[in-house]
Motif scaffolding. Structure first.
Motif, short mmCIF file in Angstrom:
data_model
loop_
_atom_site.label_atom_id
_atom_site.label_comp_id
_atom_site.label_asym_id
_atom_site.label_seq_id
_atom_site.Cartn_x
_atom_site.Cartn_y
_atom_site.Cartn_z
N ALA A 17 84.31 64.53 -12.15
CA ALA A 17 84.18 64.90 -13.56
C ALA A 17 82.73 64.75 -14.02
N SER A 18 82.06 63.68 -13.53
CA SER A 18 80.68 63.43 -13.95
C SER A 18 79.75 64.54 -13.46
N GLU A 19 80.15 65.24 -12.42
CA GLU A 19 79.35 66.37 -11.92
C GLU A 19 79.88 67.70 -12.46
N GLY A 20 80.81 67.63 -13.37
CA GLY A 20 81.33 68.86 -14.00
C GLY A 20 82.31 69.64 -13.16
N LEU A 21 82.78 69.05 -12.05
CA LEU A 21 83.71 69.77 -11.17
C LEU A 21 85.13 69.75 -11.73
N ILE A 22 85.45 68.71 -12.50
CA ILE A 22 86.77 68.55 -13.11
C ILE A 22 86.57 68.18 -14.56
N GLN A 23 87.42 68.67 -15.45
CA GLN A 23 87.34 68.26 -16.86
C GLN A 23 87.91 66.85 -17.02
N GLU A 24 87.21 66.00 -17.76
CA GLU A 24 87.68 64.62 -17.93
C GLU A 24 89.05 64.59 -18.61
N GLU A 25 89.30 65.54 -19.49
CA GLU A 25 90.58 65.60 -20.21
C GLU A 25 91.75 65.76 -19.22
N LYS A 26 91.47 66.48 -18.11
CA LYS A 26 92.49 66.67 -17.07
C LYS A 26 92.90 65.32 -16.47
N ILE A 27 91.91 64.44 -16.32
CA ILE A 27 92.19 63.11 -15.74
C ILE A 27 92.95 62.25 -16.76
N ASP A 28 92.49 62.33 -18.04
CA ASP A 28 93.16 61.56 -19.10
C ASP A 28 94.65 61.93 -19.20
N SER A 29 94.95 63.20 -18.97
CA SER A 29 96.33 63.66 -19.20
C SER A 29 97.22 63.51 -17.97
N PHE A 30 96.65 63.03 -16.86
CA PHE A 30 97.45 62.84 -15.65
C PHE A 30 97.74 61.36 -15.43
N ASN A 31 98.98 61.01 -15.23
CA ASN A 31 99.36 59.65 -14.87
C ASN A 31 100.40 59.71 -13.76
N ALA A 32 100.10 59.05 -12.66
CA ALA A 32 100.98 59.13 -11.49
C ALA A 32 102.39 58.66 -11.84
#
Lengths: 355, 355
Positions: free
Chosen positions: B222-237
């Motif tokens: 995400a820090s390199e712009g490859l993934i949106q941070e919001e995508k990570i926030d909205s995912f929970n295993a």
């Protein structure tokens, strides 16, 4: 079907769970349609009889190569629809899959109340494994093929070929009945529908001609060097269309079942019972969505879907397009002379209570 | 296992058929290995007890997306080997497949004597459908994500996240027990093994750090712009590793089962119980056939096989190679500092006879 369901229900009540099996379920859109119909009938019948429905154990059976995954993926939607239509929740109906040949045991003793099989029992047990496609007696010990230039019983087949086919069917159908006899409760019902014939003569045109035309298509390719003739000689379809009498004799010999009903129904080659002309335009073409196939083309397409795996494993994938193109032409020509029909045998039996 | 088999057998004799279920059977080479072990134990036990073996009904269960076809294709060989090793023919053991979530009913009432589940119950019910991957309480009604930058419970997660996870696990495990309670006979035995934790604190490093490193790998992308941070926030295993106490409390609350045994076992991240160093050379590389992966690479490969479908459906297929490359590096670095372990919980219960 209605009577069989009501009867099977009567045998169920003490145990309160009812075992149902669909043997040779395949994996098309029809697979769960029949099951759905059976379940709905059971719930309607219970409602009429004023009794609580038993828990249903529904087993879908086919050979291990069947696409069970496709069935399983459609199950969640099936359960949702079932609940909507009948009010039966996920604790009322339990569907499972059993992979194996119905010519042997598939289920525990006395576990089934209602057994159903459609369009499967005309396939001989030798179709279970692709390795041995023929009734074994069709090749002598010296390796001589008895059914030269043919792939099923034909007018020109020697009597030994007809005998070998009948003998294999007798063995298989006996084994089928013996296995089900062990698995069904006393009074349990079985409904079987499969290809048969109306003539006592197994080599009569009705019941053999579909294979006859496929033999002709193969032989025409052999005459042009596309296929080796020996390949045709060594292939015999693991299929047999029995007469009602042959079926009745085996049921009687096996001894575990009482025949409630046994009848043959005529069906047009291109689908639907005789007398139903819907779906055909005036030029003998089947009107089928976007496809505009001739009747022969339509029949060839249907037959190809059923027999391709079998035929392909013997003659090779490369031959298939050309084979079924020629087959379609031959069927079209045949349609111009006659209106060919299949015989569909329907057999309803009850597990007797004697042994 | 031995004790459970003998005990379950005692509950079987009057009915003479024994119901066995493997819940979350998956479709790898191990699937039928466990079943085979159980069957062999049953036959050995019967032989020791001098009694005839009951007919076995073995049900393999997993979600509808599982590759049941692969299991079915291997069945004929399985039956051949079983007959060779135990003398049990095709009329002694009946294997079927049941597709559905074990957080609901799967089998008829009182039909199971022995239930087994391995490496499955740490997956929450929300993993059953790919559409909702998170315990629902992890997103507020206003659409605010509570577990920012993380994909599982982490040291920095707010208490509401830990609570939401525990609450979902409690609901799911309760539903699991309630469904099995209906399906099992009185005295029937259940053996469950799944991921857990040793610490009472759900946010402790042991039990969360594997997901923590995957969060870090995602955040670095995400820090390199490859993934949106919001995508990570909205995912929970949809995963939870409970403590033995949490598990015991739910069993007690549900009330249908008596705990015979409940214990956690330490397992090295890269396989095998603690103390087993076979398979590693001196440079910390796993010696594994032709592949020469680092320990991190090996762990990443294993974890990828387990979680890829889930992670891919949220972040996209294109991200997977890079994600697990970074993950392998982070695991390697972690191995250089510590020797990380999982906790495998093993729970053995009996269906009580009170209600």
């Amino acid at each position: 079907m209605d009577e069989a369901v009501a009867d099977a229900l009567c045998k169920t009540r003490p145990a309160q769970t009812m075992g149902i099996a669909d043997l040779g379920c395949s994996s098309g859109p029809n697979t769960l349609m029949v099951v759905s119909e059976i379940i709905t009938k059971i719930y309607d019948t219970c409602s009429h009889m004023g009794i609580a429905s038993p828990e249903l154990r529904v087993s879908l059976n086919d050979l291990p190569g069947n696409d069970f995954n496709a069935i399983f993926v459609s199950l969640p939607e099936f359960y949702r629809n079932l609940e909507k239509e009948t009010g039966v929740g996920p604790d009322g109906c339990f569907i499972s899959a059993v992979a194996g040949s119905f010519y042997g045991r598939l289920f525990p003793r006395r576990s089934l109340h209602l057994v159903y099989s459609s369009s499967s029992l005309h396939w001989l047990s030798s179709a279970d494994t692709m390795r041995k496609q023929v009734p074994p007696d069709l090749c002598t010990k010296a390796g001589k093929h008895l059914n030269k230039g043919k792939i099923y019983i034909s007018k020109t087949s020697p009597p030994s070929v007809v005998k070998a086919y009948l003998s294999q069917f007798q063995k298989d159908f006996f084994a089928f009945l013996r296995s089900r006899a062990a698995e069904m409760v006393a009074g349990g019902r079985m409904l079987l529908s499969f290809m048969g014939r109306s003539s006592p003569d197994a080599a009569a045109e009705v019941g053999t001609h579909q294979w006859e035309l496929l033999s002709q298509a193969l032989m025409s390719m052999a005459s042009e060097g596309l296929i080796q003739e020996e390949k045709i000689d060594s292939f015999n379809a693991p299929y047999y269309a029995p007469s009602a009498e042959e079926v009745a004799n085996i049921v009687e010999e096996e001894g575990s079942f009482i025949v409630n009903h046994l009848q043959g129904f005529e069906i047009d080659w291109d689908g639907g019972p005789t007398g139903n002309d819907h779906g055909h335009d005036h030029d003998n073409n089947v009107v089928n969505g976007s496809e505009n196939l001739s009747r022969g083309g339509q029949v060839a397409k249907t037959i190809r879907a059923v027999v391709e795996t079998l035929v392909e494993s013997h003659f090779g994938r490369d031959m298939m397009d050309e084979l079924f193109r020629r087959y379609a032409e031959l069927v079209d020509h045949y349609f111009s002379k006659t209106r060919p029909k299949h015989i569909n045998l329907v057999l309803s039996v009850s597990r007797n209570t004697i042994n």
